[in-house]
Design a protein around this motif. Structure first.
Motif, short mmCIF file in Angstrom:
data_model
loop_
_atom_site.label_atom_id
_atom_site.label_comp_id
_atom_site.label_asym_id
_atom_site.label_seq_id
_atom_site.Cartn_x
_atom_site.Cartn_y
_atom_site.Cartn_z
N VAL A 77 -5.63 -17.12 -6.93
CA VAL A 77 -6.06 -15.87 -6.29
C VAL A 77 -7.47 -16.07 -5.74
CG1 VAL A 77 -6.42 -13.40 -6.59
CG2 VAL A 77 -4.70 -14.58 -7.97
N ALA A 78 -7.65 -15.78 -4.45
CA ALA A 78 -8.98 -15.90 -3.85
C ALA A 78 -9.85 -14.75 -4.33
CB ALA A 78 -8.86 -15.88 -2.33
N LEU A 79 -11.10 -15.05 -4.66
CA LEU A 79 -12.03 -13.99 -5.03
C LEU A 79 -12.70 -13.44 -3.77
CD1 LEU A 79 -13.74 -15.43 -8.23
CD2 LEU A 79 -12.20 -13.48 -8.09
N TYR B 62 -3.09 1.32 9.45
CA TYR B 62 -3.81 1.38 8.18
C TYR B 62 -4.88 0.31 8.15
CZ TYR B 62 -0.66 4.69 6.08
OH TYR B 62 0.04 5.81 5.78
N GLY B 63 -4.49 -0.86 8.65
CA GLY B 63 -5.42 -1.99 8.64
C GLY B 63 -6.70 -1.64 9.36
N ARG C 32 5.21 -6.84 -2.88
CA ARG C 32 6.51 -7.50 -2.94
C ARG C 32 6.84 -7.88 -4.38
NH1 ARG C 32 5.66 -11.86 0.72
NH2 ARG C 32 4.93 -10.29 2.18
N ARG C 33 5.83 -8.44 -5.06
CA ARG C 33 6.05 -8.84 -6.46
C ARG C 33 6.43 -7.64 -7.31
NH1 ARG C 33 1.53 -12.02 -6.04
NH2 ARG C 33 0.29 -10.44 -7.08
N ASP D 274 -5.27 -8.27 3.09
CA ASP D 274 -4.05 -7.59 3.52
C ASP D 274 -2.81 -8.37 3.08
OD1 ASP D 274 -5.63 -5.68 4.62
OD2 ASP D 274 -5.46 -6.39 6.69
N ASP D 275 -2.88 -9.71 3.25
CA ASP D 275 -1.76 -10.55 2.83
C ASP D 275 -1.54 -10.44 1.33
OD1 ASP D 275 -1.39 -11.37 5.36
OD2 ASP D 275 -2.30 -13.36 5.12
#
Ligand SMILES: [Zn+2]
Length: 283
Positions: A176-178, A261-262, A194-195, A186-187
């Motif tokens: 996970v990127a900090l 939204y973005g 999804r998870r 967003d991704d």
């Protein structure tokens, strides 16, 4: 500056200061993200946790929020995606061996409290950092990549081993990127949703499908006196059904809506560090 008849100011004279101000603002935002809790805006202090979106929080602030969702005015906006402590991971951080900056130093000269154990680069926002969601160990992205690429590559599906604590993790799913960029975030949010769709609903589907005659589960439920087990099961089924629908709706949102939204989010981002919602609490 002109206008006294001696010279005519051109664009450069008029807007000269703007880029500098923007730069300072960006530096402030970076500092805010890497040195302060995203929720409480207090200084980051261990235990520090991170979420599926890579934000940094003081664990006590998250606990406070989970106990009382209104404890922080904009808590819902910042960490509405955190439903319980299971949605955050306590980070294993490496203290910075360099001496701290002198007491009277400017805030911008402040030393990062943590470094990457592999590269010793400071965790101050200049280098991309990641954590492994299975163990919480935190590294520079580059450092972890270097180490994991030297590990056996026999099979893509094979799990990597954390270079710090030797716990296994999946290179594809568990890094996970900090403090990611907006697009990355967003991704990550889409992945998280999804998870969550794949997670079994809280009250298992089995119960939803059980008929009242089913001897096993009702006997369990009858432990609750005064409650009609059939009605209780039905209401639970409705609640979990609604939650699923909501999750599906979010996941199925069209790209156009998402981009709306973005961009709304993007605008919010442009608020300056000083006007950002809860920061005033810290000041
Ligand atoms: Zn580890």
């Amino acid at each position: 500056m002109g206008n006294d008849g001696g010279s005519i100011p051109d664009r450069r004279d008029l807007v000269r200061n703007k880029p500098k101000a923007e730069q300072a603002d960006k530096a402030n935002q970076t500092r805010a993200r890497w040195f302060f809790c995203a929720l409480s805006k207090r200084k980051l202090q261990e235990p520090i946790v991170s979420c599926a979106l890579g934000k940094l929080y003081n664990k006590d602030s998250i606990i406070e929020y989970l106990l009382d969702k209104s404890a922080y005015g904009d808590g819902e906006r910042i960490c509405g995606h955190i439903r319980s402590l299971k949605d955050v991971k306590t980070l294993t951080l490496t203290p910075n061996p360099a001496p701290p900056a002198p007491e009277n130093a400017a805030p911008s000269a402040e030393r990062a409290h943590f470094v990457c154990p592999l590269t010793l680069k400071e965790m101050n926002g200049l280098q991309p950092f990641v954590y492994i969601s299975t163990c919480g160990c935190t590294f520079t992205q580059a450092g972890l990549k270097t180490v994991s690429s030297t590990q056996s590559k026999e099979a893509e599906t094979q799990l990597d081993v954390c270079p710090q604590c030797a716990k296994k993790y999946s290179r594809a799913d568990d890094i996970v990127a900090l403090n990611p960029s907006q697009e990355e975030e967003d991704d990550m949010r889409a992945n998280m949703e999804r998870r969550r769709l794949l997670e079994p609903p809280k009250k298992s589907k089995k119960r939803k499908n059980t008929t009242p005659e089913d001897p096993e589960p009702p006997s369990k439920k009858q432990a609750l006196p005064g409650m009609n087990p059939t009605i209780a099961a039905a209401s639970r089924a409705v609640v979990s059904g609604l939650a699923m629908e909501e999750a599906k709706r979010k996941a199925g949102m069209s790209d156009a809506v998402k981009s709306l939204y973005g961009s709304a989010d993007g605008k919010k981002r442009k608020e300056t560090f000083m006007t950002m919602g809860t920061f005033t609490r810290y000041a």
